[in-house]
Design a protein around this motif. Structure first.
Motif, PDB file in Angstrom:
ATOM      1  N   ILE B 133       0.871  -1.175   0.000  1.00 42.85           N
ATOM      2  CA  ILE B 133       0.000   0.000   0.000  1.00 42.85           C
ATOM      3  C   ILE B 133       0.910   1.228   0.000  1.00 42.85           C
ATOM      4  CG2 ILE B 133      -1.847   1.194   1.256  1.00 42.85           C
ATOM      5  CD1 ILE B 133      -1.486  -2.206   2.385  1.00 42.85           C
ATOM      6  N   PRO B 293      -4.807  -6.850  -3.878  1.00 37.19           N
ATOM      7  CA  PRO B 293      -4.049  -6.205  -4.959  1.00 37.19           C
ATOM      8  C   PRO B 293      -2.570  -6.182  -4.591  1.00 37.19           C
ATOM      9  CG  PRO B 293      -5.277  -4.582  -3.680  1.00 37.19           C
ATOM     10  CD  PRO B 293      -5.719  -5.928  -3.204  1.00 37.19           C
ATOM     11  N   LYS B 295      -0.306  -4.144  -5.579  1.00 35.07           N
ATOM     12  CA  LYS B 295       0.050  -2.773  -5.223  1.00 35.07           C
ATOM     13  C   LYS B 295      -1.212  -1.942  -5.163  1.00 35.07           C
ATOM     14  CE  LYS B 295       4.747  -2.647  -6.781  1.00 35.07           C
ATOM     15  NZ  LYS B 295       5.775  -2.090  -7.649  1.00 35.07           N
ATOM     16  N   MET B 296      -1.334  -1.191  -4.100  1.00 33.24           N
ATOM     17  CA  MET B 296      -2.504  -0.346  -3.933  1.00 33.24           C
ATOM     18  C   MET B 296      -2.038   1.103  -3.780  1.00 33.24           C
ATOM     19  SD  MET B 296      -5.648   0.223  -3.661  1.00 33.24           S
ATOM     20  CE  MET B 296      -6.556  -1.294  -3.465  1.00 33.24           C
ATOM     21  N   PRO B 297      -2.119   1.900  -4.873  1.00 34.40           N
ATOM     22  CA  PRO B 297      -1.685   3.285  -4.739  1.00 34.40           C
ATOM     23  C   PRO B 297      -2.669   4.120  -3.926  1.00 34.40           C
ATOM     24  CG  PRO B 297      -2.325   2.806  -7.016  1.00 34.40           C
ATOM     25  CD  PRO B 297      -2.566   1.561  -6.221  1.00 34.40           C
ATOM     26  N   VAL B 298      -2.143   5.001  -3.106  1.00 36.20           N
ATOM     27  CA  VAL B 298      -2.976   5.928  -2.335  1.00 36.20           C
ATOM     28  C   VAL B 298      -2.761   7.322  -2.913  1.00 36.20           C
ATOM     29  CG1 VAL B 298      -3.439   6.895  -0.047  1.00 36.20           C
ATOM     30  CG2 VAL B 298      -2.761   4.497  -0.268  1.00 36.20           C
TER      31      VAL B 298
END
Lengths: 212, 318
Positions: B133, B293, B295-298
């Motif tokens: 994350i 997921p 990679k989970m972009p914030v």
């Protein structure tokens, strides 16, 4: 075997080993992500097979702004997309209106309501600053799990924006004048936490001019 | 008879042993799950905040947790992972020290059946961590780059102060910024130098850059600590009014500086969102979910003078 030849063979062997042990590569190339991924090809494919056929699903900007005022959460849940989490969300929108101002960076448009013919808010159609993830994310047609490398999906955005900059903007920018009636489809970015609908910027996907 | 006695003793041991195992298993099932929070360094208030929020969320979800400080040292980080594995922790919320050097720790934990959720910093190996994350630094710096071009009106000289060159965030931020700014030939980068995300180093770097390039118009810094250092150097040289400074992070002093009209903009990261998402993912993992997921972009938000009233340090104003 004579000594000089033996030394020559040793030297050649060492040189061969040294040559194959060390190689130089630009740091930019290493950091650029997987070289195997063709971002330009992916963007072209996305543009032709997913985005363009899906433009009919774009929400009317007048309808959207009304819905945002009436029920923000419902509007975001029904019409926005984003690959990540957070306040920044993207909408695929369409609209029409009259050009009120043209400058080197954008074209201001007073939206009109096709049915009621009532004046609606101004929007800015970007013609210079075509950057960011709005178009990539707005359709909701891209799955983040399809990418193993974060730089790959950043590059997809850059390539989609390049298509807009090369093919969508130039014919429009060269002809558009104040007073023209324009019909557009594009993507907008809105902040769910700090919503502002009085300064919407549209990244165009399709632009048409209807001369008065 | 002798044989029979031997078998009886053996049978007794087996039954007794199984009983012990049964007791142990019941004890394991009964105890609350434990989450280890391994943080790169607690010398930086940003990471302290990240750790606190992860701890709070884990507690709120009903889990025990403990924070481990790696002190920016991969060897210490390895010790923490070994300790967490041996002590029976059930998940690790992880802020890596080194994108490459931390891979082995993640692999060891996952091999031991412990899910690892990376927060804010990533490891350079796909599919090793259960999920990562991360702040969308690239996109945040695209927004900063666009604002930079607008403010400098597409022309001028500028310098870039990079973070640690071995850190992915450094390059994601730099690339996002350049993906916009490099479109404008009127904007010339006259120097690019690292200050390791450190305020004092950035001040020294800026002082020396100003000797060589006294006529710059802008500075882009890879984090807010460096932006504050660069701004200090500009104040000392009497150039603070002319040179525009841009940072990244959303640190308290930079938010205040933007309010005061000094630093122009920053990219607001949301450590609380990352920490809470990581803890929630761990909770979902315990309940059986496995398809996270990778990679989970914030999202990172651009903070500038006209919207700074919406923000406080490390996030939104409550």
């Amino acid at each position: 075997m004579p000594k000089p030849i033996r030394y020559l063979i040793y030297a050649a062997a060492i040189a061969l080993l040294a040559y194959n042990s060390v190689y130089f590569k630009k740091l930019d190339e290493v950091k650029a992500g997987t070289t195997a991924f063709d971002a330009a090809g992916y963007a072209k494919d996305f543009w032709e097979k997913k985005l363009t056929p899906g433009l009919s699903k774009a929400v009317d900007l007048n309808v959207l702004t009304s819905l945002l005022e009436a029920d923000k959460e419902k509007a975001f849940n029904a019409h926005s997309h984003a690959l990540g989490i957070g306040n920044i969300r993207y909408f695929l929108v369409r609209g029409q209106g009259v050009v009120t101002h043209v400058d080197e960076n954008e074209v201001s448009v007073q939206l009109t309501d096709a049915g009621a013919k009532t004046a609606t808010p101004h929007v800015r159609i970007a013609t210079e600053y075509i950057f960011g993830n709005a178009v990539r994310d707005a359709s909701g047609a891209i799955d983040i799990n399809a990418f193993t490398n974060s730089m790959d999906f950043n590059n997809v955005s850059a390539e989609i924006n390049r298509i807009i900059r090369d093919t969508v903007v130039p014919p429009f920018k060269s002809k558009v004048r104040k007073g023209d009636r324009v019909v557009f489809t594009g993507a907008i970015e809105l902040n769910r936490g700090h919503l502002q609908t009085n300064d919407i910027e549209v990244i165009p996907v399709n632009l048409q001019i209807e001369k008065p | 008879m002798k044989t029979s006695l031997f078998y009886r003793i053996a049978l007794f041991c087996i039954v007794f042993g199984l009983g012990f195992i049964g007791c142990k298993t019941k004890e394991s099932e009964g105890r609350p799950k434990k989450i280890a929070i391994v943080i790169s360094t607690l010398n930086n208030p940003w990471f302290v905040f990240l750790a606190q929020k992860a701890e709070e969320k884990a507690k709120q979800l009903g889990y025990e947790s403990k924070v481990f400080d790696s002190q920016n040292n991969t060897a210490q980080e390895t010790d923490h992972f070994d300790n967490a594995i041996a002590s029976g922790y059930d998940a690790i919320l992880f802020n890596p020290t080194d994108a490459d050097g931390s891979i082995v720790n993640v692999k060891n934990a996952v091999s031991a059946g412990i899910p690892v959720f990376c927060m804010d910093r990533e490891v350079n190996a796909n599919g090793v961590a259960t999920s990562q994350i991360l702040s969308d630094s690239y996109s945040g710096c695209v927004a900063i780059g666009k604002y930079f071009v607008e403010i400098l009106n597409k022309k001028g000289k500028y310098v870039e102060i990079l973070g640690m060159v071995g850190d992915n965030n450094t390059w994601n931020r730099s690339k996002g910024f350049h993906s916009v700014v490099d479109f404008y030939p009127g904007l010339k980068m006259v120097a690019q130098q690292s200050a390791d995300f450190d305020r004092n180093k950035a001040m020294e770097v800026m002082e020396s850059l100003l000797q060589a390039h006294p006529d710059i118009d802008g500075v882009f810094c890879g984090n807010d600590a460096m932006a504050m250092g660069a701004y200090q150097a500009l104040v000392a040289s009497g150039k603070a009014d002319r040179v525009k400074v841009f940072g990244f992070d959303g640190a308290e002093d930079v938010v205040k500086s933007i309010q005061d009209g000094n630093i122009l903009a920053t990219g607001m990261q949301f450590p609380e969102v990352m920490a809470q998402t990581a803890a929630t993912f761990a909770d979902e993992y315990f309940k059986g979910k496995r398809d996270f997921p990778r990679k989970m972009p914030v999202a990172v938000e651009l903070v500038k003078k006209d919207n700074v009233e919406n923000y406080a340090a490390y996030g939104e104003k409550e």
